[in-house]
Enzyme design. Structure first.
Site, mmCIF file in Angstrom:
data_model
loop_
_atom_site.group_PDB
_atom_site.id
_atom_site.type_symbol
_atom_site.label_atom_id
_atom_site.label_comp_id
_atom_site.label_asym_id
_atom_site.label_seq_id
_atom_site.Cartn_x
_atom_site.Cartn_y
_atom_site.Cartn_z
ATOM 1 N N CYS A 1 0.837 -1.206 0.000
ATOM 2 C CA CYS A 1 0.000 0.000 0.000
ATOM 3 C C CYS A 1 0.870 1.254 0.000
ATOM 4 O O CYS A 1 1.391 1.661 1.040
ATOM 5 C CB CYS A 1 -0.933 -0.007 1.208
ATOM 6 S SG CYS A 1 -1.990 1.458 1.287
ATOM 7 N N CYS B 1 -0.406 4.122 2.145
ATOM 8 C CA CYS B 1 -0.184 3.917 3.588
ATOM 9 C C CYS B 1 1.282 4.137 3.956
ATOM 10 O O CYS B 1 1.579 4.771 4.960
ATOM 11 C CB CYS B 1 -0.538 2.487 4.004
ATOM 12 S SG CYS B 1 -2.018 1.836 3.275
ATOM 13 N N ASP B 2 2.188 3.580 3.178
ATOM 14 C CA ASP B 2 3.581 3.487 3.613
ATOM 15 C C ASP B 2 4.568 4.347 2.827
ATOM 16 O O ASP B 2 5.730 4.459 3.225
ATOM 17 C CB ASP B 2 4.042 2.016 3.538
ATOM 18 C CG ASP B 2 3.217 1.128 4.465
ATOM 19 O OD1 ASP B 2 2.785 1.628 5.526
ATOM 20 O OD2 ASP B 2 2.993 -0.046 4.135
#
Ligand code: NDP
Length: 316
Positions: free
Chosen positions: A137, A140-141
Site C-alpha cells: 500500500c 499507507c507506507d
C-alpha cells in the site's frame, strides 16, 4: 454441531469496517456479535504506522489501532469471538452462518466486513521483509520512503497510480512490468510515461528481494533470461487485491472480480438484511477511514432494517 447461537446483528470481520459497525450497532442497543475471521484486526495488523487516520496527530501503530477499536466496540457491549465463517445460507430468514464448520449462528441482520487481501508474488523474501521494506500500500507506507529509491511491481491502474504517487515522494521509482505493455488505462499510463523519475522495466520479473536486518536494499530482476540487481529501499506490490468473498459465492451478488455489489450510496446487498462494508465492497478507495465510514453506514442501515422488520411483524 453445537447449539444454535441466535443474534440480532452479526458482524463478520474485524478490520476498521467491522469494528466501526460494531461500535455503532452496540451503541444503538443491538448487542452485536462479531466474528474476527482468520486474521483478527485485518490488513492493518500488517502495517507499522498509520499516519493518515484522522485524530492521531502523531500516527498510530496498526495493530495498536485495531486493539483500540476492539476495546471501544467491547466497551459498548459487542461480543467479539474468534472464528472463521465457513459457509452461509441467506436463502431464508433468519439468516444462517456457520462458523468453523461446526457452529451455527442465526442472525436477524448480517454485516459483511471480510475485507480484501493484497496479492503477493509468492517469493519467500516478500515475507522476510514484510513491514521492513515490502509494502502492498503506497498510500499507507510511501511517506516512510521519501527521499529514497523504490520499486513498484504491477502494470494495472494501481501500479500506475502508486508509481506516480511515490514519484512525488521518492528520488526514483522503478516500475517492474512483466509484459511489454501495461494494462492500466491510457491516461494513467501517460501520466507514468510523463513522470521523469519513473523508470519502467519492461518484460521483467522480480526474482528476489535483497536486504539485511535494517530492511530492503536491492531487488534482483530477471528480463529475457538476464539478471540485474537494482538498489532500492522500498518494494511495493501493486498486482491487485482479492476480496475475501469466496464463502458468499452464489448468495450475494458480486462483480466480476468478486467484490460484493451494494446499492450505490448504501451498504445494502441483494439479500434483505445483509449489508456489505469496507474493502469487501470497495475496489477503489481501500483506506481504513473509508472502511470505517462504510462500517458506520452498515450499522445504521442494519438498524433501520430491523426497525422496519419489527414494525412489519407487529402489523402482521
Ligand atoms: P489489476 O488486476 O487491474 O492489475 C494487476 C496487474 O498486476 C496486471 O497488470 C498484472 O499483469 C500484474 N500482475 C499480476 N500478477 C503479477 C505477477 N505475479 N508479477 C508481475 N505482475 C503481475 O489490479 P489493480 O489493482 O491495478 O486494479 C484493480 C481494479 O481497480 C481495476 O479495475 C482498476 O481499473 C481499478 N483501479 C482504479 C483506479 C482508478 O481509477 N484511480 C486506481 C486503482 C485501481 P498483466 O497485465 O501482465 O496481467
Amino acid at each position: 454441531m453445537d447449539a444454535i447461537e441466535k443474534v440480532k446483528v452479526l458482524i463478520i470481520g474485524s478490520g476498521p469496517a467491522g469494528y466501526t459497525a460494531a461500535i455503532y450497532a452496540a451503541r444503538a442497543g443491538l448487542k452485536p456479535v462479531l466474528y474476527t475471521g482468520g486474521q483478527p484486526g485485518g490488513q492493518l495488523t500488517t502495517t507499522n504506522d498509520v499516519e493518515n487516520f484522522p485524530g492521531y496527530p502523531e500516527g498510530i501503530n496498526g495493530p495498536q489501532m485495531m486493539m483500540d477499536l476492539q476495546k471501544q466496540a467491547e466497551r459498548f457491549g459487542t461480543k467479539v469471538n474468534f472464528g472463521l465463517v465457513t459457509s452461509v445460507d441467506f436463502s431464508s430468514y433468519p439468516l444462517k452462518v456457520v462458523v468453523d464448520e461446526t457452529h451455527t449462528v442465526q442472525a436477524e441482520a448480517v454485516i459483511v466486513a471480510t475485507g480484501a487481501s493484497a496479492k503477493y508474488l509468492g517469493i519467500p523474501s516478500e515475507q522476510t521483509y514484510a513491514n521492513n521494506g515490502v509494502s502492498a500500500c503506497a498510500v499507507c507506507d510511501g511517506y516512510f520512503y521519501r527521499g529514497k529509491e523504490v520499486a513498484v511491481v504491477g502494470a494495472g491502474d494501481s501500479a500506475a497510480e502508486e508509481s506516480t504517487y511515490l514519484a512525488n515522494l521518492c528520488t526514483k521509482v522503478h516500475l517492474i512490468v512483466r509484459r511489454n505493455e501495461m494494462r492500466a488505462s491510457k491516461i494513467m499510463q501517460q501520466r507514468v510515461m510523463n513522470t521523469p523519475n519513473i523508470e519502467i522495466h519492461w518484460n521483467t520479473q522480480t526474482e528476489e528481494i535483497l536486504g539485511d536486518a535494517s530492511g530492503v536494499n536491492a531487488v534482483r530482476l530477471i528480463s529475457n533470461g538476464e539478471r540485474k540487481t537494482i538498489s532500492v529501499q522500498g518494494f511495493f506490490l501493486a498486482i491487485g487485491h482479492k476480496p475475501n468473498t469466496d464463502v458468499f459465492k452464489g448468495q450475494l451478488d458480486m462483480d466480476e472480480a468478486g467484490y460484493v455489489k451494494v446499492i450505490p450510496g448504501t451498504t445494502k446487498t441483494n439479500v434483505e438484511g445483509v449489508f456489505a462494508v469496507g474493502d469487501v465492497a470497495d475496489r477503489v478507495y481501500r483506506q481504513a477511514i473509508t472502511a470505517a465510514g462504510t462500517g458506520c453506514m452498515g450499522a445504521l442501515d442494519a438498524e433501520k432494517f430491523l426497525v422496519a422488520k419489527e414494525m412489519e411483524l407487529a402489523h402482521s
